[in-house]
Design a protein around this motif. Structure first.
Motif, mmCIF file in Angstrom:
data_model
loop_
_atom_site.group_PDB
_atom_site.id
_atom_site.type_symbol
_atom_site.label_atom_id
_atom_site.label_comp_id
_atom_site.label_asym_id
_atom_site.label_seq_id
_atom_site.Cartn_x
_atom_site.Cartn_y
_atom_site.Cartn_z
ATOM 1 N N GLY A 104 -2.908 -27.954 67.535
ATOM 2 C CA GLY A 104 -2.006 -26.819 67.362
ATOM 3 C C GLY A 104 -2.720 -25.493 67.591
ATOM 4 O O GLY A 104 -2.197 -24.601 68.266
ATOM 5 N N LEU A 105 -3.923 -25.365 67.040
ATOM 6 C CA LEU A 105 -4.694 -24.135 67.227
ATOM 7 C C LEU A 105 -5.048 -23.942 68.700
ATOM 8 O O LEU A 105 -4.959 -22.835 69.233
ATOM 9 N N LEU A 138 -11.921 -16.633 72.222
ATOM 10 C CA LEU A 138 -10.724 -17.481 72.195
ATOM 11 C C LEU A 138 -10.722 -18.486 73.343
ATOM 12 O O LEU A 138 -10.146 -19.564 73.215
ATOM 13 N N ALA A 139 -11.385 -18.137 74.436
ATOM 14 C CA ALA A 139 -11.472 -19.088 75.554
ATOM 15 C C ALA A 139 -12.208 -20.347 75.112
ATOM 16 O O ALA A 139 -11.858 -21.466 75.516
ATOM 17 N N ALA A 140 -13.214 -20.192 74.262
ATOM 18 C CA ALA A 140 -13.938 -21.358 73.737
ATOM 19 C C ALA A 140 -13.042 -22.167 72.804
ATOM 20 O O ALA A 140 -13.094 -23.405 72.801
ATOM 21 N N PHE A 159 -10.887 -24.075 59.785
ATOM 22 C CA PHE A 159 -10.431 -22.903 59.032
ATOM 23 C C PHE A 159 -11.063 -21.631 59.600
ATOM 24 O O PHE A 159 -10.387 -20.623 59.812
ATOM 25 N N ALA A 160 -12.366 -21.676 59.862
ATOM 26 C CA ALA A 160 -13.079 -20.509 60.392
ATOM 27 C C ALA A 160 -12.545 -20.127 61.772
ATOM 28 O O ALA A 160 -12.364 -18.932 62.070
ATOM 29 N N LEU A 161 -12.294 -21.110 62.623
ATOM 30 C CA LEU A 161 -11.743 -20.829 63.957
ATOM 31 C C LEU A 161 -10.345 -20.220 63.855
ATOM 32 O O LEU A 161 -10.014 -19.287 64.582
#
Length: 192
Positions: A104-105, A138-140, A159-161
């Motif tokens: 989802g992320l 965000l590309a990573a 959570f950190a991401l």
């Protein structure tokens, strides 16, 4: 309380997608919504058009569905523009597996970056180094491995991401809308 002001969460929107015959996750479209609000002040009409296009329908199936889609947009806009910095991406919650939440992320990030990239290099030149770096990060996230095993370490990493993505989205909105959020005008509803 009207549906347009009712709190929308991932499962509610996913169920609404199912009602329209779509099995896709709402995460990708939520990423597009967030970036669209930041980059283009995405109107309610344009948002309904984008949702219908993504779902492969000409229009929402009924008025309550349209209200929920518009409520989703309003909720996102209010959170991005609000002084309390309470924006949260629309993602699967703890009832989903870690792998499903990671997927989802990733989908959210792909949708978000698609709109940012489509805007071209012009806006990017005015962004702060912090925003450019956050968007590069965000590309990573978009390319990350999503088949995560359930573990406390992976849970913490996800959570950190997610927090990094959330902060990047708010930073983009804030830089594209100087003066917002405005603490003094938090109750003002003249935004579109």
């Amino acid at each position: 309380m009207s549906l347009i002001n009712e709190r929308q969460d991932f499962s509610t929107i996913a169920d609404l997608f199912l009602l329209h015959g779509s099995m896709q996750s709402p995460a990708f479209l939520d990423g597009r919504l967030c970036a669209g609000l930041a980059m283009h002040d995405l109107s309610a009409e344009a948002w309904l058009e984008e949702v219908c296009l993504a779902l492969g329908v000409e229009q929402p199936r009924d008025e309550p569905s349209a209200e929920r889609f518009l409520g989703w947009r309003r909720q996102t806009l209010d959170a991005l523009a609000g002084s309390e910095l309470g924006f949260e991406p629309l993602l699967p919650d703890d009832l989903f597996s870690l792998a499903e939440r990671a997927r989802g992320l990733q989908e959210w990030t792909l949708g978000f970056l698609e709109v940012v990239r489509d805007a071209g290099d012009g806006p990017r030149e005015a962004w702060s180094p912090a925003l450019r770096e956050a968007l590069d990060d965000l590309a990573a996230v978009a390319a990350m491995e999503v088949e995560l095993e359930e573990s406390a370490e992976n849970e913490g990493d996800l959570f950190a991401l997610t927090e990094h993505v959330r902060m990047a989205a708010m930073l983009l909105y804030t830089e594209q809308h100087p003066g917002r959020p405005q603490v003094e005008d938090a109750g003002d509803d003249t935004r579109h």
